[in-house]
Each structure stands twice: as structure tokens, then as C-alpha cells.
Scaffold this motif. Structure first.
Motif: not given
Length: 177
Positions: A80-86
Motif C-alpha cells: 500500500e505504501q509503495w503504491l501510494a508513493t509517486p
């Protein structure tokens, strides 16, 4: 591409063996660069060590034991954190080609030759552009999008080469100062 995050994301659908993960990765993301089995298992070992996956079961068979991996809550949070990081846009501000052109000018070499040689190399890759265009036309939406990405980058490089060639005299003056 983050292989570990991609494998974690694939595990969110449910537990899988390394072989199944490789197959799912290759079918979805690895058209041009399939994963090696060793890469899958070394990544899974690292994810296991970091608590992002767990062994959900071990099956004995005719060959080596097959581990089935499942994503942990920590793994889900990590995805989730990786997906949310542009993604940082790829800026070519330190292009090796730009450096070659400027160094050629600084050392009184023919920068136009460097640009011509590079343009020829890019034009040779036009064959791959035709292959990409054909793949895009025949492919599914995923193929269309990845081919567009590659084609746009090749086109931008060619435009830069033409623009730089047109501005070479001005660049020569600016570098000479």
C-alpha cells in the motif's frame, strides 16, 4: 520496477508457490523480461526474512519441497505504501549524450558527428519501433500502454537530437565562454 513489491501484490490474491508467482509475473509484466526462477526464490527468501510473507504450507512431491507463500499484514502495508508513493519522473538532465556533445565542443571535436552517429543508432532502432507499433496494434490494453511508453521515449530522443543539431552553433558559443 520493484520485483519484491510486484510479487507481494500478486500474493494479495492468495497464497502461491514460487513457480506460480513467476508464471503470473511473466504473464502480466514480464513479456520482454521474464523473471528467472532464482530471482523469484531469492526475493521470496528476503521477503520471508523481512516478515512481509510467511510460508503458508509445504508440499512434498517428486522433486524438492514446494513452499506456498502468503502475504502478511506487514506485506500488505508495504505494498500500500509503495503504491501510494509517486514515481519520480525520469529526468535526463545528466544525459550521457548531452555530456558527449558538450565535451566534443570543449575539446574542439565535431559534435555534429556525435549527433549524426546517435541519430543513425536511433533510426536503426526504428525497426524496433515498427515491431512495437505492430505489437501495440495487435496487443491488449497492457501491450498498448507499454508500447506507447517506449515509442514516446524514442520519439522524444529523436526530437532532442534534431533540436540540438539545429542549436549546435549557439551551444558552441555558450560553451566557449
Amino acid at each position: 520496477m520493484s520485483i519484491s513489491h510486484t510479487l507481494l501484490g500478486l500474493l494479495e490474491a492468495g497464497p502461491r508457490h514460487g513457480y506460480d508467482l513467476k508464471r503470473a509475473f511473466d504473464e502480466t509484466f514480464g513479456h520482454d523480461r521474464p523473471l528467472h526462477y532464482g530471482q523469484v526464490y531469492s526475493t521470496m527468501s528476503r521477503l520471508l526474512k523481512n516478515g512481509l510473507v510467511e510460508v503458508d504450507g509445504i508440499e512434498a512431491g517428486g522433486g524438492p519441497e514446494r513452499k506456498r507463500y502468503a502475504i502478511t499484514e506487514a506485506g500488505i502495508t508495504d505494498v500500500e505504501q509503495w503504491l501510494a508513493t509517486p514515481q519520480k519522473p525520469e529526468e535526463y538532465l545528466q544525459s550521457a549524450l548531452y555530456t558527449k556533445v558538450v565535451l566534443a565542443l570543449l575539446t574542439h571535436r565535431d559534435a555534429a558527428d556525435i549527433l549524426d552517429t546517435q541519430r543513425s543508432e536511433h533510426l536503426r532502432s526504428m525497426r524496433s519501433m515498427r515491431i512495437l507499433t505492430d505489437r501495440k496494434r495487435k496487443g491488449d490494453l497492457a501491450d498498448q500502454l507499454i508500447c506507447d511508453h517506449a515509442l514516446f521515449h524514442l520519439e522524444a530522443d529523436l526530437r532532442w537530437l534534431e533540436l540540438t543539431a539545429a542549436r549546435l552553433d549557439k551551444l558552441r558559443e555558450a560553451v566557449a565562454r
